[in-house]
Design a protein around this motif. Structure first.
Motif, mmCIF file in Angstrom:
data_model
loop_
_atom_site.group_PDB
_atom_site.id
_atom_site.type_symbol
_atom_site.label_atom_id
_atom_site.label_comp_id
_atom_site.label_asym_id
_atom_site.label_seq_id
_atom_site.Cartn_x
_atom_site.Cartn_y
_atom_site.Cartn_z
ATOM 1 N N ILE A 3 151.392 3.219 51.103
ATOM 2 C CA ILE A 3 150.254 2.456 51.921
ATOM 3 C C ILE A 3 149.990 2.957 53.449
ATOM 4 N N GLU A 4 151.119 3.255 53.867
ATOM 5 C CA GLU A 4 150.866 3.927 55.396
ATOM 6 C C GLU A 4 150.124 5.153 55.280
ATOM 7 N N LYS A 27 146.458 4.693 55.021
ATOM 8 C CA LYS A 27 145.779 4.095 56.068
ATOM 9 C C LYS A 27 145.092 5.341 56.957
ATOM 10 N N THR A 46 141.448 5.245 55.874
ATOM 11 C CA THR A 46 140.580 4.090 55.462
ATOM 12 C C THR A 46 140.897 3.175 56.760
ATOM 13 N N GLN A 47 141.651 3.231 57.630
ATOM 14 C CA GLN A 47 141.756 2.339 58.657
ATOM 15 C C GLN A 47 140.700 2.252 59.596
ATOM 16 N N SER A 106 135.790 6.039 54.059
ATOM 17 C CA SER A 106 137.042 6.380 53.678
ATOM 18 C C SER A 106 136.984 7.512 52.719
ATOM 19 N N LYS A 160 146.315 13.124 62.031
ATOM 20 C CA LYS A 160 147.024 11.979 61.496
ATOM 21 C C LYS A 160 147.703 12.393 60.347
#
Length: 302
Positions: free
Chosen positions: A243-244, A247, A250-251, A258, A294
């Motif tokens: 999930i991290e 992101k 997507t975040q 995304s 990231k």
């Protein structure tokens, strides 16, 4: 350990790789499919992550042919079917099957709001018309309709309808669905909401459909295998990590943005370019740089 349905495992909703001329990048299709096969995950071509509503039929055929050529039977090839002209959908499904697709995964036509009976009749008629396995594809976020479980249960007894990919982020619905289908060896349940993958496996799902699997298929195969063995603690731990990772692209972005972000990460891994099918567009240079930064640690880990 859960008994495996014929249709099971991790099915990655594959991006549609493009050249600068906005043609199918056949070499990139091969690279992506080979990465899937080496990590024991199958491919859903022309799903939502693959910009499915924007892919011309001739592009879809070319992609499926390239995918099947690389896969050589090692993985299952699912072909997404979307659109509002049912006659064209039926014809496209037949062409996708001839090109090498093993299963057709069809969303609802979504221009008109459909009654439950119209949903049932649509899928029944489609299943009657195509010479291959059909999977129901529920994704209310894009069709703006949710297929009622009562309709799905009725359809599940059609000999050509083999399963459900449910992308609705609704735990209560998922629990009810798996009460209905987890012990069925003739109808598979796939969780299409990647964040619920571990939960779905703990409840007896047959498979999971995560977009992050485009560049990190192993982590989702590990979630699937842990869930299959009943190691829910490991599955949940991997789920939190995934999930991290998700992101990164997507975040703070829309769904369409995304998908462009996903291709940015894949380009960094040498899998495909970042070109998008209209009406979607590539991201700004600033956002691309942010995603690249990231993603560095994750790419290094892979």
């Amino acid at each position: 350990m859960k008994n495996l349905n014929k249709y099971h495992g991790v099915v990655v909703p594959m991006v549609t790789p493009l050249t600068k001329e906005i043609e199918i990048d056949v070499d990139a299709v091969g690279r992506i499919i080979e990465n899937f096969a080496q990590n024991n995950v199958s491919a859903l071509i022309m799903g939502t992550t693959g910009e499915g509503n924007s892919v011309p039929v001739k592009y879809g055929i070319k992609m499926i042919e390239a995918a099947a050529k690389t896969a050589k039977g090692r993985i299952t090839i699912y072909a997404g079917l979307a659109g509002n002209c049912v006659i064209e959908q039926e014809d496209a499904a037949k062409q996708f099957i001839a090109a090498g697709a093993n299963v057709i995964a069809a969303t609802l036509p979504c221009y008109y709001a459909l009654t439950p009976n119209q949903m049932y009749e649509h899928y029944k008629n489609l299943a009657d018309a195509i010479p291959a396995a059909l999977m129901l594809y529920n994704i209310a976020a894009t069709t703006h309709m949710s297929i009622p479980l009562e309709v799905i249960e009725k359809l599940s007894h059609h000999p050509n309808i083999v399963g459900l990919k449910d992308s609705e982020n609704n735990i209560e619905r998922m629990e009810k669905a798996l009460e209905l289908f987890r012990n069925r060896d003739d109808f598979a349940y796939f969780c299409g909401c990647a964040a619920n993958s571990a939960k779905a496996m703990s409840l007896g799902a047959d498979g999971i459909v995560p977009s992050v699997g485009n560049y990190y298929p192993k982590i989702y195969n590990d979630i699937f295998e842990a869930g299959l063995k009943g190691d829910n603690a490991l599955a949940e731990s991997l789920q939190k990590k995934s999930i991290e990772i998700g992101k990164i692209n997507t975040q703070g972005l829309t769904l369409g943005e995304s998908l462009a972000g996903l291709k940015v990460i894949m380009k960094e891994m040498g899998l495909c370019e970042t070109y998008m099918l209209p009406p979607l567009t590539e991201l700004s240079e600033a956002k691309v740089s942010e995603i690249k930064e990231k993603a560095k640690s994750v790419i290094a880990e892979i």
